[in-house]
Design an enzyme around this catalytic site. Sequence first.
Site, PDB file in Angstrom:
ATOM      1  N   GLU A  24       0.712  -0.978  -0.014  1.00 22.58           N
ATOM      2  CA  GLU A  24       0.031  -0.087  -0.038  1.00 22.58           C
ATOM      3  C   GLU A  24       0.847   1.076  -0.016  1.00 22.58           C
ATOM      4  OE1 GLU A  24      -2.757  -0.591   3.161  1.00 22.58           O
ATOM      5  OE2 GLU A  24      -4.018  -1.650   1.916  1.00 22.58           O
ATOM      6  N   ASP A  64      -8.539  -9.127   4.150  1.00 25.19           N
ATOM      7  CA  ASP A  64      -8.204  -7.959   5.266  1.00 25.19           C
ATOM      8  C   ASP A  64      -9.334  -7.866   6.053  1.00 25.19           C
ATOM      9  OD1 ASP A  64      -7.092  -5.666   6.282  1.00 25.19           O
ATOM     10  OD2 ASP A  64      -7.642  -4.163   4.600  1.00 25.19           O
ATOM     11  N   GLU A 123     -12.852  -1.800  12.053  1.00 29.20           N
ATOM     12  CA  GLU A 123     -12.616  -1.144  10.747  1.00 29.20           C
ATOM     13  C   GLU A 123     -13.741  -1.510   9.851  1.00 29.20           C
ATOM     14  OE1 GLU A 123      -8.853  -1.672   8.885  1.00 29.20           O
ATOM     15  OE2 GLU A 123      -9.546  -0.715   6.754  1.00 29.20           O
TER      16      GLU A 123
END
Length: 740
Positions: free
Chosen positions: A329, A403, A431
């Site tokens: 990332e 993820d 998240e």
Amino acid sequence: MLAITAVTTFLPFSSEKHAAGRLTTAFHALLAIAALLAAGMAQAEDGYDLWLRYRPLPDTQAALYRSHATQLVLPVATPTQQATRDELLRGLGGLLGQAPSVGSAVERDGAIVVGTPASSPVVARLKLDARALGHDGYLIRQTMVDGRSVTAIVGQSDVAAMYGAFHLLRLLQTARPIDHLDVREATRMSLRVLDHWDDLDGHVERGYAGNSIWDWQKLPDWLDPRYTDYARANASIGINGAVLNNVNANAAILTPLYLDKVQALAKVFRPYGIRVYLSVKFSAPIEIGGLKTADPLEPAVQRWWRAKADEIYARIPDFGGFLVKANSEGQPGPQDYGRTHADGANMLADALAPHGGIVMWRAFVYSQTNADDRAKQAYAEFKPLDGAFRTNVLLQVKNGPIDFQPREPFNPLFGAMPKTPLMMEFQVTKEYLGFATHLVYLGPLFEEVLRADTYGKGKGSTVAKVIDGELDGHKLTGIAGVANIGTDRDWTGSDFNQANWYAYGRLAWNPQLSSRDIAEEWVRATFSNDDGFVKRVVDMMMLSREAVVDYMTPLGLHHLMGKGHHYGPAPWDASGPRADWTPVYYHRADHEGIGFDRSSTGSNAVAQYAPPVADEFNDLKKIPDAYLLWFHHEPWSYRMRSGRALWDELVVHYTQGVDDVKQMRATWQALDGQIDADRYRKAAVFLGIQEKEAQWWRDASIAYFQSLNGLPLPAGYAPPQHTLSYYESLSFPFVPGHRP
Ligand code: GCV
């Protein structure tokens, strides 16, 4: 009542160990006042005390326990011993309404004897052998000393004895019997770590509980009492490490300015057995070292890291080591120089090795330029490197291949790299599971992953046995949880999120524990020992994980949330900058069907699993419904085990998720009046938010998929409350935890 909270929360001895002796008398007096004031009154609570509330037990229960807590016999020479004494005084004083006296010899029946054979002559005489329990393990045994009955808490280290003291307090808080105790506790996990994704400006990436608790600006001088209470909470569940800063690291953390601050935190945590670690930026030699390169094979770079390690250890002799996100990332890494992940990890490992430090190298690696299925990329990258890492490197692997989704199959790296210690990375912050407000107990998610069978070495090769070293004989073992902690008064953004911190710690200590048992422990310590209350709340918590899977991503769907901020549904999103960040990449729905074909006829991600697992995931007849659309693309008319068509089954699951939240709300409403009003009301309001958002997820998802397949809803199922274009028009520029 506020005064009582302040007394129990900010006792000065929690940060001033050296003054603890002088303060004990004052402490007793304060406790007595607190107990008097508290008697018969429902105490206001704000969640700050977590599961270490130590509120007075009912009289009959307290009387029973008092006879086993007449005296504390323990050494107080070291900061850890003092912290142990302070915690027992605080805990017993709060729970029993009277704190025992403290001495170095057993003077009465019912004494609690704590220590190691080396630190306490009384313990040495007991000849209770805790050596097989390792550095952190302890035993608790009812026995006799000079004709007097005692409860002995014995470990091989001060920290082990402290863990034992917390265990005893947990038994009292959860109203367990403590006569005839014979406890032997050991952990197989050497590193039980919290990863803070905290930035140096106070922002917490994916944080939903306020700002970072590290007040970098005021450190190293001002030591917020929260730091000590953070350490107490972690020690109480056996967490022994904290990575202080975000894996998307700022190189400045390694400058002297910040290392002074890190040193100050390390000093606060040390008595509680917690080591500090830092996330490091691979390009730090360039950014703060003035070098032209960060190539790991370049001698000047190697020298720079060695000198940096020396500098850190001069300040913090028990510094834990580095956590690294590299070539992921947008982060720099060894591949920028044509080197491998092993080259990068080993260079850092060599710098830390002389000091006993370790490297946690993350396997969360995928690239937009790689056309292959994102779910396969980490395995493809790291599996060939098995055996190439130094002995002080652990590979930190997220629980699933994408993820931290509400449900993922276990990451195929588990069981596939026998020569490398693999460290589990769980996400405790939610998240992808509703941020702070949704009540989602993560214990069942953690348990599901830990118990998954990798078949790496035949049947029974569970993920838990991979990470605890049993399967492949690793001594260096670890587990990490991305923290959900912030400056909110309740630490975690809601009282129920505290359960996820707690469950993570308890499973880190022992991955074989049951998430249900952990939930029960937590509810008793956090809210009430009333059996009816406990059962209903635990049932609600156990339902909550499946509920979120159903209303967000049922039947193996995944990664359908809004881009960047990850708040709410956006299954329609096909916008840039990269395909593997868009929901359409993952659900692949069209007029005909839905799902990502990762079977042998598709991306063949199944082949990354051991044959029995691959076969189960590959075969439509064998794959559990829960993973269907993760591994298979099927027509909307595909006949499910239930007999329903896939489309109907999806709608049923989405609706079930919303109904489960309604049921959770009703459960909580029926418990009104059974706990303090403030914590009750906050959870009640949050459940209302959760219901609204669950409905939103269901309706937006159904509206979108229906726009593709044009199929009617099954009979009796309500249509979405709004049009698809309404859901698509929603925009959220200021979502917490994310920088736009
Ligand atoms: C810290 C996901 C999250 C990022 C996180 C990343 C990681 O992509 O959305 O916020 O970055 O995982 O684990 O490195």
